[in-house]
Design a protein around this motif. Structure first.
Motif, PDB file in Angstrom:
ATOM      1  N   VAL A   1       0.739  -1.231   0.112  1.00  0.00           N
ATOM      2  CA  VAL A   1      -0.046   0.026   0.013  1.00  0.00           C
ATOM      3  C   VAL A   1       0.745   1.320   0.058  1.00  0.00           C
ATOM      4  CG1 VAL A   1      -1.867   1.383   1.288  1.00  0.00           C
ATOM      5  CG2 VAL A   1      -1.842  -1.045   1.200  1.00  0.00           C
ATOM      6  N   THR A   2       0.733   2.093  -0.955  1.00  0.00           N
ATOM      7  CA  THR A   2       1.510   3.288  -1.021  1.00  0.00           C
ATOM      8  C   THR A   2       0.659   4.724  -0.849  1.00  0.00           C
ATOM      9  OG1 THR A   2       1.050   3.511  -3.199  1.00  0.00           O
ATOM     10  CG2 THR A   2       2.995   2.412  -2.627  1.00  0.00           C
ATOM     11  N   SER A   3      -0.863   4.553  -0.667  1.00  0.00           N
ATOM     12  CA  SER A   3      -1.747   5.685  -0.374  1.00  0.00           C
ATOM     13  C   SER A   3      -2.951   5.335   0.487  1.00  0.00           C
ATOM     14  CB  SER A   3      -2.303   6.017  -1.900  1.00  0.00           C
ATOM     15  OG  SER A   3      -3.173   7.123  -1.742  1.00  0.00           O
ATOM     16  N   PHE A   4      -2.765   6.261   1.667  1.00  0.00           N
ATOM     17  CA  PHE A   4      -3.688   6.257   2.599  1.00  0.00           C
ATOM     18  C   PHE A   4      -4.761   7.024   2.648  1.00  0.00           C
ATOM     19  CE2 PHE A   4      -0.170   3.727   4.066  1.00  0.00           C
ATOM     20  CZ  PHE A   4      -0.615   2.537   4.327  1.00  0.00           C
ATOM     21  N   MET A   5      -6.051   7.097   3.015  1.00  0.00           N
ATOM     22  CA  MET A   5      -6.997   7.997   3.162  1.00  0.00           C
ATOM     23  C   MET A   5      -7.819   7.600   4.363  1.00  0.00           C
ATOM     24  SD  MET A   5      -8.709  10.244   0.995  1.00  0.00           S
ATOM     25  CE  MET A   5      -8.290   9.636  -0.612  1.00  0.00           C
ATOM     26  N   VAL A   6      -8.123   8.875   5.158  1.00  0.00           N
ATOM     27  CA  VAL A   6      -8.616   8.988   6.527  1.00  0.00           C
ATOM     28  C   VAL A   6      -9.647  10.253   6.552  1.00  0.00           C
ATOM     29  CG1 VAL A   6      -6.820  10.129   7.606  1.00  0.00           C
ATOM     30  CG2 VAL A   6      -8.385   8.407   8.899  1.00  0.00           C
TER      31      VAL A   6
ATOM     32  N   PRO B   1     -15.682  15.351   2.863  1.00  0.00           N
ATOM     33  CA  PRO B   1     -17.007  15.237   2.220  1.00  0.00           C
ATOM     34  C   PRO B   1     -17.488  16.509   2.060  1.00  0.00           C
ATOM     35  CG  PRO B   1     -17.118  14.195   4.443  1.00  0.00           C
ATOM     36  CD  PRO B   1     -15.601  14.273   4.073  1.00  0.00           C
ATOM     37  N   TYR B   2     -17.043  17.552   2.881  1.00  0.00           N
ATOM     38  CA  TYR B   2     -17.830  18.805   2.815  1.00  0.00           C
ATOM     39  C   TYR B   2     -17.379  19.847   2.134  1.00  0.00           C
ATOM     40  CZ  TYR B   2     -20.585  16.319   6.585  1.00  0.00           C
ATOM     41  OH  TYR B   2     -21.143  15.279   7.189  1.00  0.00           O
ATOM     42  N   VAL B   3     -16.412  19.418   1.288  1.00  0.00           N
ATOM     43  CA  VAL B   3     -15.635  20.537   0.728  1.00  0.00           C
ATOM     44  C   VAL B   3     -16.173  21.706   0.166  1.00  0.00           C
ATOM     45  CG1 VAL B   3     -15.424  19.689  -1.705  1.00  0.00           C
ATOM     46  CG2 VAL B   3     -13.286  20.687  -0.602  1.00  0.00           C
ATOM     47  N   PHE B   4     -17.616  21.766  -0.536  1.00  0.00           N
ATOM     48  CA  PHE B   4     -18.451  22.784  -0.785  1.00  0.00           C
ATOM     49  C   PHE B   4     -18.808  23.613   0.238  1.00  0.00           C
ATOM     50  CE2 PHE B   4     -18.186  20.295  -4.882  1.00  0.00           C
ATOM     51  CZ  PHE B   4     -17.063  20.831  -5.417  1.00  0.00           C
ATOM     52  N   ILE B   5     -18.755  22.935   1.374  1.00  0.00           N
ATOM     53  CA  ILE B   5     -19.598  23.834   2.295  1.00  0.00           C
ATOM     54  C   ILE B   5     -18.669  24.584   3.365  1.00  0.00           C
ATOM     55  CG2 ILE B   5     -21.141  23.007   4.457  1.00  0.00           C
ATOM     56  CD1 ILE B   5     -22.473  21.017   2.797  1.00  0.00           C
ATOM     57  N   LYS B   6     -17.615  23.735   3.507  1.00  0.00           N
ATOM     58  CA  LYS B   6     -16.515  24.405   4.560  1.00  0.00           C
ATOM     59  C   LYS B   6     -15.264  24.107   3.828  1.00  0.00           C
ATOM     60  CE  LYS B   6     -15.677  20.857   7.728  1.00  0.00           C
ATOM     61  NZ  LYS B   6     -15.492  20.461   9.215  1.00  0.00           N
ATOM     62  N   ASN B   7     -14.213  25.303   4.136  1.00  0.00           N
ATOM     63  CA  ASN B   7     -12.735  25.233   3.586  1.00  0.00           C
ATOM     64  C   ASN B   7     -12.077  23.869   4.578  1.00  0.00           C
ATOM     65  OD1 ASN B   7     -10.468  25.531   2.421  1.00  0.00           O
ATOM     66  ND2 ASN B   7     -10.119  27.678   3.364  1.00  0.00           N
ATOM     67  N   THR B   8     -11.618  23.113   3.948  1.00  0.00           N
ATOM     68  CA  THR B   8     -11.004  21.954   4.485  1.00  0.00           C
ATOM     69  C   THR B   8      -9.416  22.088   4.469  1.00  0.00           C
ATOM     70  OG1 THR B   8     -12.876  20.358   4.416  1.00  0.00           O
ATOM     71  CG2 THR B   8     -10.747  19.371   4.834  1.00  0.00           C
TER      72      THR B   8
ATOM     73  N   PHE C   1      -9.074  15.011  -0.230  1.00  0.00           N
ATOM     74  CA  PHE C   1      -9.758  14.317  -1.451  1.00  0.00           C
ATOM     75  C   PHE C   1     -11.367  14.426  -1.323  1.00  0.00           C
ATOM     76  CE2 PHE C   1     -11.972  10.397  -3.228  1.00  0.00           C
ATOM     77  CZ  PHE C   1     -11.624  10.710  -4.479  1.00  0.00           C
ATOM     78  N   TYR C   2     -11.970  14.916  -2.418  1.00  0.00           N
ATOM     79  CA  TYR C   2     -13.432  14.802  -2.566  1.00  0.00           C
ATOM     80  C   TYR C   2     -14.133  13.901  -3.270  1.00  0.00           C
ATOM     81  CZ  TYR C   2     -17.880  17.125  -2.787  1.00  0.00           C
ATOM     82  OH  TYR C   2     -19.219  17.162  -2.836  1.00  0.00           O
ATOM     83  N   PRO C   3     -14.754  13.050  -2.783  1.00  0.00           N
ATOM     84  CA  PRO C   3     -15.230  12.022  -4.031  1.00  0.00           C
ATOM     85  C   PRO C   3     -16.329  12.765  -5.050  1.00  0.00           C
ATOM     86  CG  PRO C   3     -15.384  11.300  -1.563  1.00  0.00           C
ATOM     87  CD  PRO C   3     -15.251  12.660  -1.798  1.00  0.00           C
ATOM     88  N   GLU C   4     -16.103  12.179  -6.089  1.00  0.00           N
ATOM     89  CA  GLU C   4     -16.947  12.531  -6.997  1.00  0.00           C
ATOM     90  C   GLU C   4     -18.435  12.226  -6.818  1.00  0.00           C
ATOM     91  OE1 GLU C   4     -15.997  10.982 -11.273  1.00  0.00           O
ATOM     92  OE2 GLU C   4     -13.751  10.906 -10.479  1.00  0.00           O
TER      93      GLU C   4
ATOM     94  N   GLN D   1     -22.096   8.674   2.248  1.00  0.00           N
ATOM     95  CA  GLN D   1     -21.703   8.258   0.770  1.00  0.00           C
ATOM     96  C   GLN D   1     -20.491   8.341   0.583  1.00  0.00           C
ATOM     97  OE1 GLN D   1     -23.882   7.267  -1.448  1.00  0.00           O
ATOM     98  NE2 GLN D   1     -25.301   7.393   0.069  1.00  0.00           N
ATOM     99  N   ALA D   2     -19.630   9.275   1.086  1.00  0.00           N
ATOM    100  CA  ALA D   2     -18.015   9.490   1.141  1.00  0.00           C
ATOM    101  C   ALA D   2     -17.508   8.032   1.413  1.00  0.00           C
ATOM    102  CB  ALA D   2     -17.677  10.642   1.559  1.00  0.00           C
ATOM    103  N   ASN D   3     -17.975   7.392   2.463  1.00  0.00           N
ATOM    104  CA  ASN D   3     -17.322   6.258   3.207  1.00  0.00           C
ATOM    105  C   ASN D   3     -17.542   5.226   2.133  1.00  0.00           C
ATOM    106  OD1 ASN D   3     -16.319   7.499   5.446  1.00  0.00           O
ATOM    107  ND2 ASN D   3     -18.178   6.946   6.808  1.00  0.00           N
ATOM    108  N   ARG D   4     -18.868   4.917   1.637  1.00  0.00           N
ATOM    109  CA  ARG D   4     -19.301   3.902   0.549  1.00  0.00           C
ATOM    110  C   ARG D   4     -18.418   4.082  -0.733  1.00  0.00           C
ATOM    111  NH1 ARG D   4     -23.777   0.873   1.540  1.00  0.00           N
ATOM    112  NH2 ARG D   4     -24.207   0.618  -0.685  1.00  0.00           N
ATOM    113  N   TYR D   5     -18.193   5.413  -1.171  1.00  0.00           N
ATOM    114  CA  TYR D   5     -17.477   5.665  -2.205  1.00  0.00           C
ATOM    115  C   TYR D   5     -15.966   5.068  -1.968  1.00  0.00           C
ATOM    116  CZ  TYR D   5     -14.763   8.124  -5.831  1.00  0.00           C
ATOM    117  OH  TYR D   5     -13.862   8.346  -6.854  1.00  0.00           O
TER     118      TYR D   5
END
Length: 146
Positions: A35-40, A71-78, A88-91, A104-108
């Protein structure tokens, strides 16, 4: 080289007592699974413990990449946490109701990650782990419970 990704899900009520076990499990994912990429995420005690573990691990394994799920990138500045490579903001979350964005972000992430490291509690974290375990039976993800 194929990039392998690992996502984390866990109870917001997690205690610091799992830190040592998490360190071992994350290192195993790097060394044995490649594994080279981790997301939390950033929304509970488990996520904050994982962030700390990942920063420590990155000191030894400088080739890994760390990303914050936002998951809230458009609502608050992360902001990107110290030691992380980005956010990372899921499509497809643009039209998701605020209260469902994390789910939904977790399921993605379960659908798009190679590995999941989980310390489930009740509610959403348990539901996401069960979803991942169904996908694991189909050979779509590898789940490690801590």
């Amino acid at each position: 080289m194929e990039r392998k990704t690992c996502f984390f899900i866990g109870s917001r009520y997690t205690t610091e007592s799992i830190r040592k076990q998490l360190l071992k499990v994350v290192e195993k994912h790097i060394v044995e699974f490649g594994v080279t990429s981790f997301m939390v995420g950033d929304y509970g005690r488990f996520d904050h413990i994982v962030q700390s573990v990942l920063r420590e691990i990155k000191e030894r394994y400088t080739n890994i990449e760390l990303y914050l799920l936002a998951p809230y990138v458009f609502i608050k500045n992360t902001e990107t946490p110290r030691g992380f490579d980005g956010t990372f903001y899921p499509e497809g979350l643009e039209k998701t109701p605020y209260r469902l964005a994390i789910i939904q972000a977790n399921r993605y992430m379960v659908k798009t990650s190679d590995y999941l490291i989980a310390y489930p509690g009740h509610g959403n974290s348990r539901d996401i782990v069960e979803f991942a375990q169904r996908r694991e039976k189909k050979g779509l993800i590898k789940v490690t419970l801590v």
